[in-house]
Design an enzyme around this catalytic site. Structure first.
Site, PDB file in Angstrom:
ATOM      1  N   LYS A 153       7.088 -13.868   4.768  1.00 45.35           N
ATOM      2  CA  LYS A 153       5.804 -13.857   4.165  1.00 45.35           C
ATOM      3  C   LYS A 153       5.517 -14.865   3.010  1.00 45.35           C
ATOM      4  CE  LYS A 153       2.561 -10.426   2.334  1.00 45.35           C
ATOM      5  NZ  LYS A 153       1.944  -9.194   2.021  1.00 45.35           N
ATOM      6  N   THR A 156       7.070  -3.710  -0.975  1.00 45.46           N
ATOM      7  CA  THR A 156       8.152  -4.407  -0.952  1.00 45.46           C
ATOM      8  C   THR A 156       9.322  -3.458  -1.736  1.00 45.46           C
ATOM      9  OG1 THR A 156       7.322  -6.472  -1.231  1.00 45.46           O
ATOM     10  CG2 THR A 156       9.575  -6.569  -2.010  1.00 45.46           C
ATOM     11  N   ASN A 159       0.191 -13.817   1.438  1.00 38.96           N
ATOM     12  CA  ASN A 159       0.472 -13.077   0.288  1.00 38.96           C
ATOM     13  C   ASN A 159      -1.030 -13.394  -0.614  1.00 38.96           C
ATOM     14  OD1 ASN A 159       1.223 -11.212  -1.645  1.00 38.96           O
ATOM     15  ND2 ASN A 159       3.506 -11.658  -0.993  1.00 38.96           N
ATOM     16  N   MET A 177       1.548  -5.843 -10.012  1.00 36.43           N
ATOM     17  CA  MET A 177       2.422  -4.593 -10.007  1.00 36.43           C
ATOM     18  C   MET A 177       3.883  -4.629 -10.457  1.00 36.43           C
ATOM     19  SD  MET A 177      -0.279  -2.381  -9.041  1.00 36.43           S
ATOM     20  CE  MET A 177       0.849  -1.005  -8.752  1.00 36.43           C
ATOM     21  N   GLY A 178       4.524  -5.863  -9.698  1.00 35.27           N
ATOM     22  CA  GLY A 178       5.850  -6.073  -9.963  1.00 35.27           C
ATOM     23  C   GLY A 178       6.848  -5.419  -9.161  1.00 35.27           C
ATOM     24  N   PHE A 179       6.737  -5.026  -7.941  1.00 38.74           N
ATOM     25  CA  PHE A 179       7.625  -4.471  -7.123  1.00 38.74           C
ATOM     26  C   PHE A 179       7.926  -3.133  -7.775  1.00 38.74           C
ATOM     27  CE2 PHE A 179       9.469  -8.676  -5.109  1.00 38.74           C
ATOM     28  CZ  PHE A 179       8.176  -8.822  -4.267  1.00 38.74           C
ATOM     29  N   TYR A 225      -5.177  -4.812   3.316  1.00 39.21           N
ATOM     30  CA  TYR A 225      -5.035  -4.156   2.198  1.00 39.21           C
ATOM     31  C   TYR A 225      -6.323  -4.138   1.356  1.00 39.21           C
ATOM     32  CZ  TYR A 225      -2.705  -2.209  -1.759  1.00 39.21           C
ATOM     33  OH  TYR A 225      -2.315  -1.549  -3.074  1.00 39.21           O
ATOM     34  N   ASN A 277       4.161 -12.007  -8.833  1.00 42.24           N
ATOM     35  CA  ASN A 277       4.688 -11.100  -9.899  1.00 42.24           C
ATOM     36  C   ASN A 277       5.818 -10.894 -10.219  1.00 42.24           C
ATOM     37  OD1 ASN A 277       1.729 -10.543 -10.096  1.00 42.24           O
ATOM     38  ND2 ASN A 277       1.739  -9.387  -8.499  1.00 42.24           N
ATOM     39  N   THR A 278       6.843 -11.255  -9.350  1.00 44.26           N
ATOM     40  CA  THR A 278       8.448 -11.568  -9.840  1.00 44.26           C
ATOM     41  C   THR A 278       8.762 -12.742 -10.131  1.00 44.26           C
ATOM     42  OG1 THR A 278       8.728  -9.676  -8.329  1.00 44.26           O
ATOM     43  CG2 THR A 278      10.648 -10.803  -8.994  1.00 44.26           C
ATOM     44  N   PHE A 288       0.698  -1.320   0.034  1.00 43.32           N
ATOM     45  CA  PHE A 288      -0.056   0.072   0.187  1.00 43.32           C
ATOM     46  C   PHE A 288       0.939   1.210  -0.185  1.00 43.32           C
ATOM     47  CE2 PHE A 288      -3.112   3.052   1.410  1.00 43.32           C
ATOM     48  CZ  PHE A 288      -4.161   2.824   0.746  1.00 43.32           C
ATOM     49  N   LYS A 301       4.283   1.649  -0.629  1.00 43.22           N
ATOM     50  CA  LYS A 301       5.294   0.911  -0.930  1.00 43.22           C
ATOM     51  C   LYS A 301       6.684   1.690  -0.938  1.00 43.22           C
ATOM     52  CE  LYS A 301       3.380  -2.098  -4.844  1.00 43.22           C
ATOM     53  NZ  LYS A 301       4.103  -3.198  -4.779  1.00 43.22           N
ATOM     54  N   SER A 355       5.505 -13.306  -3.573  1.00 45.47           N
ATOM     55  CA  SER A 355       4.581 -12.288  -4.547  1.00 45.47           C
ATOM     56  C   SER A 355       4.788 -12.975  -6.038  1.00 45.47           C
ATOM     57  CB  SER A 355       5.382 -11.029  -4.816  1.00 45.47           C
ATOM     58  OG  SER A 355       4.802 -10.181  -3.506  1.00 45.47           O
ATOM     59  N   GLY A 385      -8.419  -9.939  -1.344  1.00 46.13           N
ATOM     60  CA  GLY A 385      -9.881  -9.705  -0.790  1.00 46.13           C
ATOM     61  C   GLY A 385     -10.439 -10.874  -0.500  1.00 46.13           C
ATOM     62  N   GLY A 412      -7.955 -11.061   2.911  1.00 47.56           N
ATOM     63  CA  GLY A 412      -9.355 -11.279   2.823  1.00 47.56           C
ATOM     64  C   GLY A 412     -10.196 -10.598   4.058  1.00 47.56           C
ATOM     65  N   ASN A 416      -3.684  -7.870  -8.863  1.00 47.83           N
ATOM     66  CA  ASN A 416      -2.489  -7.109  -9.265  1.00 47.83           C
ATOM     67  C   ASN A 416      -1.417  -7.695  -9.889  1.00 47.83           C
ATOM     68  OD1 ASN A 416      -0.039  -6.769  -7.678  1.00 47.83           O
ATOM     69  ND2 ASN A 416      -1.369  -7.693  -6.017  1.00 47.83           N
TER      70      ASN A 416
HETATM   71  C1  LIG Z   1      -2.000  -3.647  -5.353  1.00 48.02           C
HETATM   72  C2  LIG Z   1      -1.340  -4.553  -4.312  1.00 48.02           C
HETATM   73  C3  LIG Z   1       0.126  -4.635  -4.283  1.00 48.02           C
HETATM   74  C4  LIG Z   1       0.594  -5.012  -3.276  1.00 48.02           C
HETATM   75  N1  LIG Z   1       2.215  -5.185  -3.108  1.00 48.02           N
HETATM   76  C5  LIG Z   1       2.712  -6.135  -2.311  1.00 48.02           C
HETATM   77  C6  LIG Z   1       4.201  -5.876  -2.046  1.00 48.02           C
HETATM   78  O1  LIG Z   1       4.713  -5.339  -2.599  1.00 48.02           O
HETATM   79  N2  LIG Z   1       4.584  -6.837  -1.124  1.00 48.02           N
HETATM   80  C7  LIG Z   1       3.882  -7.770  -0.310  1.00 48.02           C
HETATM   81  O2  LIG Z   1       4.520  -8.553   0.268  1.00 48.02           O
HETATM   82  N3  LIG Z   1       2.427  -7.838  -0.577  1.00 48.02           N
HETATM   83  C8  LIG Z   1       1.865  -6.870  -1.459  1.00 48.02           C
HETATM   84  N4  LIG Z   1       0.714  -7.090  -1.671  1.00 48.02           N
HETATM   85  C9  LIG Z   1      -0.213  -8.198  -0.742  1.00 48.02           C
HETATM   86  C10 LIG Z   1      -0.745  -7.669   0.424  1.00 48.02           C
HETATM   87  O3  LIG Z   1       0.204  -7.148   1.346  1.00 48.02           O
HETATM   88  C11 LIG Z   1      -1.512  -8.594   1.109  1.00 48.02           C
HETATM   89  O4  LIG Z   1      -0.717  -9.794   1.530  1.00 48.02           O
HETATM   90  C12 LIG Z   1      -2.817  -9.220   0.311  1.00 48.02           C
HETATM   91  O5  LIG Z   1      -3.148  -8.072  -0.559  1.00 48.02           O
HETATM   92  C13 LIG Z   1      -3.786  -9.970   1.058  1.00 48.02           C
HETATM   93  O6  LIG Z   1      -4.521  -9.239   1.914  1.00 48.02           O
HETATM   94  P1  LIG Z   1      -5.804  -8.462   1.451  1.00 48.02           P
HETATM   95  O7  LIG Z   1      -6.670  -9.600   1.174  1.00 48.02           O
HETATM   96  O8  LIG Z   1      -6.142  -8.038   2.740  1.00 48.02           O
HETATM   97  O9  LIG Z   1      -5.613  -7.445   0.355  1.00 48.02           O
HETATM   98  C14 LIG Z   1      -0.022  -6.238  -2.630  1.00 48.02           C
HETATM   99  C15 LIG Z   1      -1.642  -6.218  -2.811  1.00 48.02           C
HETATM  100  C16 LIG Z   1      -2.066  -5.371  -3.702  1.00 48.02           C
HETATM  101  C17 LIG Z   1      -3.721  -5.653  -3.678  1.00 48.02           C
END
Ligand SMILES: Cc1cc2nc3c(=O)[nH]c(=O)nc-3n(C[C@H](O)[C@H](O)[C@H](O)COP(=O)(O)O)c2cc1C
Length: 344
Positions: A218, A91, A247, A118-120, A322, A182-183, A69, A71, A180, A272, A301, A116
């Protein structure tokens, strides 16, 4: 008020634009005298009964803002205004990187979810440290670290070590993000051999310091029980302070959104409401298997106070939000803290 006005307005725009716009708007808003105080009065549940000492840190309440959120550590010192007691920045990677091409963040409104990839995207550890140096609030800061996309897989550990060293004086605890989706190949670091090497390397730096910082790991909700057993064994063997579970998932099971749109969105981590049970199952498993000895930060979630209580019942010590924060707003933080208070 949030759902009726703020969310309605923000949801008129693409999700990443809405996110960046909110950051700029909040920075301006909180620069107005007394506004932050007003928010704190509205959303912060200030009660000694909520205080929790976990891995040596004193949390003023058990609710935090999850990684991804904030970052780049741009808003962390304002997060107490929404009722959070801790924020996980990142991250963070050693070098700045722009992340994946846009669009890379999608709302699934019917599912109260996000996808998402995003890819860090982040400004890199040096710039982020400069911001953290100016910390003004008492909010606890977690430093979530990962690898740059361009770093070859066999050099991944160097990236974690570099960010760990840089951030050491500026964060209260660390999270090794190895989950994650996405990497490329990042999740392979969850394998026993790779994870052991990573933990040993980072703990070596930690132990060389005068005072150690808590290190957590994580993990993904997509690990099976054998893989979870490996993680638990390593956490116990190397005195890792806890696990952040979980995650996002790669799964697309039982979504209400039309398949056609899901397919069009493509790759990415789902978060979510749809991942709630998946994450809770992971928490329950770790809690039972470790005899309750491993502190767990529950994330995944949590969309209501009931969801949060369920995570605590499953074995969580702290919780993070998040997607729930996007859909429900700061009142969710308050409702969770009030609900927890009632159980004490
Ligand atoms: C847009 C977005 C970007 C995220 N970026 C990261 C990240 O950079 N590093 C990380 O550990 N988790 C990242 N997350 C994962 C969240 O920290 C969390 O683990 C995940 O969204 C599950 O929780 P939630 O269901 O409450 O969203 C990201 C999630 C979202 C939606």
């Amino acid at each position: 008020m949030y759902k009726l006005i703020v969310r309605r307005f923000l949801f008129l725009f693409p999700p990443e634009f809405a996110h960046n716009f909110s950051f700029t708007f909040l920075k301006i808003l909180f620069s107005i005298p007394l506004v932050k105080l007003l928010f704190r009065k509205t959303y912060l549940v200030d009660n000694k009964k909520l205080h929790k000492n976990i891995f040596g840190l004193e949390f003023k309440n058990p609710v935090g803002l999850a990684a991804g959120f904030d970052k780049d550590a741009k808003l962390f010192h304002h997060c107490d205004a929404f009722g959070f007691s801790f924020v996980e920045i990142g991250t963070v990677t050693p070098k700045p990187q722009i992340g994946n091409p846009k669009p890379r963040l999608f709302r699934l409104k019917k599912d109260s979810a996000l996808i998402n990839r995003m890819g860090f995207n982040n400004e890199g550890v040096e710039k982020i440290c400069l911001r953290l140096r100016k910390k003004k609030s008492s909010v606890i800061i977690g430093g979530n670290i990962g690898k740059n996309k361009a770093t070859p897989f066999n050099k991944s550990i160097d990236d974690y070590k570099a960010s760990f060293n840089h951030l050491f004086d500026y964060v209260d605890y660390f999270v090794l993000n190895i989950s994650s989706p996405n990497t490329p190949k990042l999740r392979e670091l969850q394998g026993k051999k790779e994870l052991e090497k990573l933990i040993i390397s980072v703990q070596e730096i930690n132990l060389s310091k005068e005072k150690q910082k808590p290190i957590l790991i994580k993990i993904s909700p997509d690990l099976n029980n054998f893989q979870l057993d490996d993680v638990i064994n390593l956490v116990e063997k190397y005195n890792i302070s806890g696990i952040v579970a979980t995650n996002s998932t790669n799964s697309r099971n039982s979504l209400r959104e039309k398949n056609q749109r899901i397919n069009k969105i493509g790759n990415g981590g789902l978060t979510g409401k749809p991942i709630n049970t998946l994450s809770t199952n992971v928490i329950s498993y770790i809690h039972k298997k470790s005899g309750g000895k491993i502190p767990i930060i529950a994330v995944g979630g949590i969309m209501s106070a009931e969801d949060a209580l369920e995570k605590i019942k499953a074995g969580a010590s702290l919780i993070q939000l998040y997607t729930g924060f996007i859909y429900e707003g700061p009142i969710l933080v308050k409702n969770i803290n009030k609900a927890i208070l009632k159980t004490l």
